[in-house]
Scaffold this motif. Structure first.
Motif, short mmCIF file in Angstrom:
data_model
loop_
_atom_site.label_atom_id
_atom_site.label_comp_id
_atom_site.label_asym_id
_atom_site.label_seq_id
_atom_site.Cartn_x
_atom_site.Cartn_y
_atom_site.Cartn_z
N TYR A 116 36.37 -102.35 43.88
CA TYR A 116 35.58 -102.87 44.87
C TYR A 116 35.18 -102.12 45.75
CZ TYR A 116 34.77 -105.85 49.10
OH TYR A 116 34.05 -106.41 50.01
N PHE A 117 33.79 -102.04 46.06
CA PHE A 117 32.82 -101.18 46.49
C PHE A 117 32.79 -101.85 47.89
CE2 PHE A 117 29.59 -98.89 48.38
CZ PHE A 117 29.53 -97.76 47.99
N GLU A 118 33.65 -101.41 49.05
CA GLU A 118 33.59 -102.21 50.39
C GLU A 118 32.64 -101.63 51.44
OE1 GLU A 118 34.50 -104.30 52.40
OE2 GLU A 118 36.52 -104.38 52.94
N ASN A 119 32.06 -102.36 51.62
CA ASN A 119 31.14 -102.32 52.85
C ASN A 119 30.97 -103.38 53.87
OD1 ASN A 119 29.72 -104.06 51.09
ND2 ASN A 119 27.93 -102.80 50.71
N VAL A 120 31.91 -104.33 53.98
CA VAL A 120 31.73 -105.22 54.90
C VAL A 120 32.95 -105.54 55.67
CG1 VAL A 120 29.67 -106.23 53.57
CG2 VAL A 120 31.93 -107.13 53.31
N GLY A 121 34.22 -105.85 54.88
CA GLY A 121 35.43 -106.08 55.62
C GLY A 121 35.25 -107.63 55.61
N GLY A 122 36.28 -107.91 56.80
CA GLY A 122 36.21 -109.55 57.23
C GLY A 122 36.72 -110.33 55.94
N ASP A 161 49.70 -110.38 61.96
CA ASP A 161 49.33 -109.26 61.69
C ASP A 161 49.43 -108.95 60.26
OD1 ASP A 161 49.03 -106.44 61.50
OD2 ASP A 161 50.66 -105.74 62.33
N ARG A 162 48.18 -108.70 59.63
CA ARG A 162 48.32 -108.64 58.17
C ARG A 162 48.14 -107.21 57.57
NH1 ARG A 162 43.24 -112.23 56.81
NH2 ARG A 162 42.62 -111.07 58.08
N ALA A 163 48.31 -106.06 58.41
CA ALA A 163 48.23 -104.81 57.92
C ALA A 163 49.58 -104.60 56.78
CB ALA A 163 48.45 -103.66 59.19
N PRO A 164 50.68 -105.14 57.41
CA PRO A 164 51.99 -104.68 56.36
C PRO A 164 51.59 -105.47 55.03
CG PRO A 164 52.85 -105.44 58.63
CD PRO A 164 51.18 -105.67 58.64
N PRO A 169 31.91 -123.15 50.85
CA PRO A 169 33.38 -123.28 51.26
C PRO A 169 34.37 -122.98 50.31
CG PRO A 169 31.67 -125.27 51.27
CD PRO A 169 30.85 -123.92 50.84
N ASP A 170 33.75 -122.84 48.89
CA ASP A 170 34.92 -122.83 47.82
C ASP A 170 34.75 -121.12 47.32
OD1 ASP A 170 32.47 -122.98 46.73
OD2 ASP A 170 33.20 -123.84 44.86
N PHE A 171 34.26 -120.39 48.48
CA PHE A 171 33.93 -119.01 48.07
C PHE A 171 35.18 -118.34 47.45
CE2 PHE A 171 34.72 -114.40 50.13
CZ PHE A 171 33.94 -114.14 49.05
N LYS A 172 36.41 -118.62 47.73
CA LYS A 172 37.55 -117.99 47.15
C LYS A 172 37.68 -118.15 45.51
CE LYS A 172 40.50 -116.46 51.01
NZ LYS A 172 41.95 -116.47 51.50
N GLU A 173 37.56 -119.60 45.31
CA GLU A 173 37.50 -120.03 44.03
C GLU A 173 36.40 -119.51 43.23
OE1 GLU A 173 37.96 -122.01 46.76
OE2 GLU A 173 40.07 -121.95 46.48
N GLN A 174 35.19 -119.49 43.68
CA GLN A 174 34.07 -118.92 43.13
C GLN A 174 34.38 -117.49 42.70
OE1 GLN A 174 30.12 -119.03 44.59
NE2 GLN A 174 30.09 -121.39 45.38
N LEU A 175 34.93 -116.67 43.70
CA LEU A 175 35.18 -115.32 43.40
C LEU A 175 36.27 -115.23 42.12
CD1 LEU A 175 34.75 -112.40 43.97
CD2 LEU A 175 36.72 -112.79 45.39
N ASP A 216 39.54 -110.20 52.46
CA ASP A 216 40.64 -111.00 52.32
C ASP A 216 40.51 -111.84 50.96
OD1 ASP A 216 41.26 -110.34 54.92
OD2 ASP A 216 40.44 -112.23 55.65
N ALA A 217 39.24 -112.21 50.64
CA ALA A 217 39.39 -112.86 49.31
C ALA A 217 39.36 -111.91 48.14
CB ALA A 217 37.79 -113.77 49.34
#
Lengths: 337, 337
Positions: free
Chosen positions: A218-224, A259-262, A201-207, A228-229
């Motif tokens: 950041y090596f991106e292979n998942v997205g989602g 829309d979070r693209a911008p 639940p506290d993933f963002k804080e852990q990161l 965002d974090a």
């Protein structure tokens, strides 16, 4: 030869997560090799996220599999009949045999493996396409400098685990993201400096705590939600090699707004980010030979380790494939045929 | 000295488009230069989209202007008092004097201009920051090869017009996007191979027809619906230097959904795109000297042309600034003070 060739065909294009009805399992005649070809008996079939794209006819970097065709895939196979002097019966080779128990291929399209150098299944994982994807994306796009922070998701998978371990070899801080405490613990065993559970639940804080100096690669292979974090933690001039977006492969429509693209493009602008999609094939000619030499050495020295998630029996491939898309695999997914 | 220094201060942080209430216009004493400094009388003030970011305290690549401070900006100014041997009264220099009629600066922070080489206001446009932004982003990130297609939006602006003309000099097909028939016609005069009106109802079709071989470099300085139309036309391995997102500078919240960020990342992956944010400052040390030499030469030869949108009177700067954000300027926006 009295054997039959068990094949898994694409019956329908999956909508969302593939179901049993999207595949058909048939027994066919074992094919015969022509001059210059070999007949191969599959030992291991590789299951990889990119295959979800082949099942769909949406535009992608490769043509889709036709309905009724055998699903494609890399295989480690034994030569059972050879009509080419370069290959002997009993040779073990890397091929692209697909989801079936036998296949034929031009001998020149196979690569002979040395079972004494490393277990042959590694040709599908740490010493194969996933390992080279990690190596090429990290060294040619990420270009981390010693002391920089490298973050990778799906970090117990064959790409992610290799990214993190090569980052350590290059003198970087390696931070892995994985799902669940068991996988997180495994990352520490692999030598990652920190590991974060994206299901917490506290993933963002852990990161945030795991990257006190921000993220340089950041090596991106998942997205989602992992992306965002990560995005707010990227440093100025951070590099983002993008080799996969597994979190979105079963999407049937764009997610709900806003829309979070911008906002994404604003991050690109404000932090002078580099985002670069790639497929490992573009780097093969210039870098594969070096990779194989280096990675085989690191493996022998114990500096590069790997884990496999082995499913027995070709008929179980569809279920194993879905488990992988859900992140329920633990290591490189292979089917022992 | 009996003059007064007219200054425009940031009174409030704008929400959305700036209004007259966000600025205050005051008369102050003309400052005195200290040892090593010069007193400058502003001749031209540059108005640039990046200033919208300085008015806001959202995270950006530069610190915001404090409330009550003079708004920042590049200026072309005349030395009216010098306390440094390197500058004489009457010299015309490039400085960063801000939205005011007089300023002081260390002489070393000014660059002397040669009025015989080019009109001095060009130091704010085609030979200044906007021109160098175009040059650096195109040559160092876009890296177009002869015959490739380069597309740029806001193409009659000082960055866009320079991007297109340099693309032509480099042997590329240059396609400009602008708002309204008058601007579109001007692009053809500048030598663009094709020009497209983003306000036209059939804009997407016009763009598609203008890039029969797809887009290899898209120089991004606007965002919004132009980016949406460009994205599907990008070729494999296309490069997207991002130096601005003017369509979003007045945004007060993320636009309504669906969330198109995942689709954007899919394009990145499927087409091996390179997206790279930048500010021209990172390229100054290695490339500015070459740029100035080349661009001054192209200007003299008539291969590089420019257009200015001149507003008279400092008090009209806020209105001129808003016109620019709306795309109602036609050429490089400057205020003649």
């Amino acid at each position: 030869m009295t054997d039959t060739n068990t094949q898994i065909l694409l019956r329908a294009r999956p909508v969302g997560e593939p179901t049993a009805e999207d595949f058909s399992i048939v027994d066919s005649e074992v094919p015969s090799p022509a001059e210059g070809e070999v007949l191969l008996r599959t030992k291991f079939l590789s299951l990889d996220p990119y295959m979800r794209g082949r099942m769909s006819d949406a535009p992608s970097y490769a043509a889709p599999t036709a309905l009724g065709d055998v699903l494609p895939g890399a295989t480690v196979a034994e030569v059972v009949e050879s009509r080419d002097p370069s290959r002997q019966v009993g040779d073990v080779v890397l091929a692209y045999g697909g989801w079936q128990s036998f296949s034929v291929a031009p001998a020149s399209h196979t690569r002979r493996l040395d079972p004494s150098a490393a277990p042959v299944s590694t040709a599908l994982g740490v010493l194969g396409m996933p390992g080279f994807t990690a190596y090429a994306g990290l060294t040619q796009i990420g270009r981390p400098k010693p002391g920089e922070t490298v973050v990778v998701a799906a970090a117990t998978g064959p790409v992610g685990a290799t990214v993190g371990q090569i980052a350590k070899i290059l003198g970087c801080r390696a931070v892995g993201i994985a799902g669940g405490p068991e996988k997180v613990a495994h990352l520490t065993e692999l030598g990652f400096d920190a590991a974060v559970d994206h299901r917490a639940p506290d993933f963002k804080e852990q990161l945030k705590a795991a990257v006190p100096e921000g993220i340089d690669v950041y090596f991106e292979n998942v997205g989602g939600h992992v992306w965002d974090a990560v995005l707010p933690r990227l440093n100025k001039f951070a590099r983002v090699p993008v080799c996969g977006l597994i979190a979105h492969y079963n999407d049937t429509a764009a997610p709900e707004g806003p829309d979070r693209a911008p906002a994404l493009m604003r991050h690109v602008l404000n932090k002078s980010l580099l985002i670069r999609g790639f497929i490992q094939t573009e780097f093969v000619r210039d870098h594969e030979e070096t990779f194989l030499a280096e990675a085989t050495g690191w493996l022998a020295e114990g500096r590069l380790r790997y884990r496999e998630d082995v499913t027995q029996g070709l008929e179980n491939a569809p279920a194993a494939f879905n488990r992988m898309l859900r992140g329920q695999n633990f290591g490189k997914t292979v089917v022992e045929v």
